[in-house]
Design a protein around this motif. Structure first.
Motif, PDB file in Angstrom:
ATOM      1  N   ASN A 175       0.850  -1.196   0.000  1.00  0.00           N
ATOM      2  CA  ASN A 175       0.000   0.000   0.000  1.00  0.00           C
ATOM      3  C   ASN A 175       0.885   1.245   0.000  1.00  0.00           C
ATOM      4  OD1 ASN A 175       0.908   0.139   2.704  1.00  0.00           O
ATOM      5  ND2 ASN A 175      -0.846  -1.089   3.391  1.00  0.00           N
ATOM      6  N   ALA A 176       0.250   2.408   0.051  1.00  0.00           N
ATOM      7  CA  ALA A 176       1.011   3.656  -0.025  1.00  0.00           C
ATOM      8  C   ALA A 176       2.002   3.780   1.127  1.00  0.00           C
ATOM      9  CB  ALA A 176       0.052   4.838  -0.037  1.00  0.00           C
ATOM     10  N   GLY A 219      -1.107   3.273  -9.703  1.00  0.00           N
ATOM     11  CA  GLY A 219      -0.409   4.530  -9.467  1.00  0.00           C
ATOM     12  C   GLY A 219       0.837   4.710 -10.310  1.00  0.00           C
ATOM     13  N   THR A 253      -3.095  -2.475  -2.858  1.00  0.00           N
ATOM     14  CA  THR A 253      -4.193  -1.528  -3.030  1.00  0.00           C
ATOM     15  C   THR A 253      -4.214  -1.007  -4.460  1.00  0.00           C
ATOM     16  OG1 THR A 253      -2.836   0.357  -2.364  1.00  0.00           O
ATOM     17  CG2 THR A 253      -4.046  -0.805  -0.615  1.00  0.00           C
ATOM     18  N   ASP A 254      -5.380  -0.581  -4.891  1.00  0.00           N
ATOM     19  CA  ASP A 254      -5.487  -0.038  -6.244  1.00  0.00           C
ATOM     20  C   ASP A 254      -4.695   1.256  -6.379  1.00  0.00           C
ATOM     21  OD1 ASP A 254      -6.756  -0.466  -8.882  1.00  0.00           O
ATOM     22  OD2 ASP A 254      -7.658   1.487  -8.477  1.00  0.00           O
ATOM     23  N   GLU A 255      -4.543   1.970  -5.282  1.00  0.00           N
ATOM     24  CA  GLU A 255      -3.760   3.205  -5.300  1.00  0.00           C
ATOM     25  C   GLU A 255      -2.336   2.951  -5.780  1.00  0.00           C
ATOM     26  OE1 GLU A 255      -2.486   6.841  -2.238  1.00  0.00           O
ATOM     27  OE2 GLU A 255      -3.312   4.957  -1.449  1.00  0.00           O
ATOM     28  N   ASP A 293      -8.740  -4.556  -6.477  1.00  0.00           N
ATOM     29  CA  ASP A 293     -10.004  -3.822  -6.356  1.00  0.00           C
ATOM     30  C   ASP A 293     -11.114  -4.851  -6.172  1.00  0.00           C
ATOM     31  OD1 ASP A 293     -10.527  -4.901  -8.896  1.00  0.00           O
ATOM     32  OD2 ASP A 293      -9.879  -3.089  -9.936  1.00  0.00           O
TER      33      ASP A 293
END
Length: 325
Positions: free
Chosen positions: A255-256, A300, A294-296, A278
């Protein structure tokens, strides 16, 4: 420098020298340049390729088919219901028959022993498109993507996060150990690779100057990473283990925050695909916490997953031409 790889199998990258692996990657980069320029050398004119699939596939099947046709070969898809391998006909007999008719054989399936037996009896090059133990053609595409991004492979800080005892972790560790990378597996200790695989890779690392680290601490494992890599938490055939894997691996979701923990603004994200990122798949709707990334991050600016997917085609072309042409 060209290498004579004609007639060689590709069952695992452990069987190839560092220079041979780099040669295949550099050849793939050249094939990509040629294809983008509309140049097709047809190195495999009049060759016939058998594609055996026990397991279904998107990237592996399409990459072999397009690569073969680009180079003038005819690919023949043989699904699990199309031939009698291991059911009414032994693996050895199937290999001998196909070897009389085809110039090369790809196998994608479950047991690694199956592709080894095919190679022992076919009399033509056999390529491993994935087994439960190894996935060498994927690693070539992964490392091609890394080389396109950074210009080199030696010294790259490469962190594989998640299920550390699957075919991807095994294969990435072999390739990284061969090519002198700083490779980390970041996973719960219960999901580390088998000891025999670790020992073999440590021997490769000693020869190449690579380093291999296994840790269950995310912050330690991803520090200064150039590449964060993950895979699904339950491989094909392990669907009954999904709830347990989610509970074990949720702290290892990419994740971010994890990308920030690298401390490297140029760190890229890779994934062999398919990915749960997602809620647009049936399994993600059934298990909302199954997302290994995560889709982020997946969608990204650090993501190179679709470059990586395209590179399956170019690296497979390089393997087929090198071992057949």
């Amino acid at each position: 420098m060209a290498f004579n790889l004609k007639g060689r199998h590709l069952l695992t990258l452990a069987d190839y020298t560092p220079k041979e692996i780099e040669y295949l990657i550099d050849s793939a980069i050249e094939f990509k340049r040629l294809k983008n320029a509309g140049v097709f050398p047809k190195n495999l004119q009049n060759k016939n390729i058998a594609l055996i699939f026990e397991k279904p596939s998107t990237r592996t099947r399409c990459a072999f088919v397009v690569a073969a046709i680009d180079e003038g070969a005819h690919p023949e898809y043989l699904g699990k219901n199309d031939i009698q391998i291991g059911k009414k006909e032994s693996i050895a007999d199937t290999a001998k028959v196909l070897g009389r008719m085809f110039d090369g054989i790809q196998f994608r399936g479950f047991h690694h022993e199956t592709v080894e037996e095919l190679a022992a009896h076919a009399g033509v090059p056999v390529w491993n498109g994935l087994t439960d133990s190894y996935h060498p053609t994927q690693i070539l595409a992964d490392f091609m993507t890394v080389k396109e991004e950074f210009g080199h492979l030696r010294g790259i800080r490469f962190a594989y996060v998640g299920d550390g005892r699957n075919n991807m972790a095994n294969s990435l560790m072999i390739g990284a150990a061969k090519l002198g990378m700083d490779f980390r597996i970041v996973a719960p200790a219960s999901l580390y690779p088998e000891a025999a695989v670790q020992e073999r890779c440590q021997a490769f690392a000693a020869a190449s100057g690579a380093s291999i680290t296994l840790t269950d601490k995310v912050d330690e494992g991803v520090a200064d990473a150039d590449v964060i890599y993950t895979d699904v938490w339950a491989s094909m055939g392990e669907e009954d283990q999904i709830p347990a894997r989610i509970a074990l691996l949720k702290p290892y979701q990419v994740n971010a925050k994890m990308m920030e923990q690298t401390g490297n603004p140029n760190c890229i994200f890779l994934h062999c695909l398919p990915s749960f990122h997602d809620d647009r798949t049936q399994l993600a709707q059934t298990y909302p916490d199954i997302l290994e990334v995560t889709d982020e991050v997946f969608s990204g600016p650090a993501s190179r997953v679709f470059d990586e997917a395209e590179n399956r085609m170019h690296t497979i072309k390089a393997v087929m031409v090198a071992t057949l042409a």
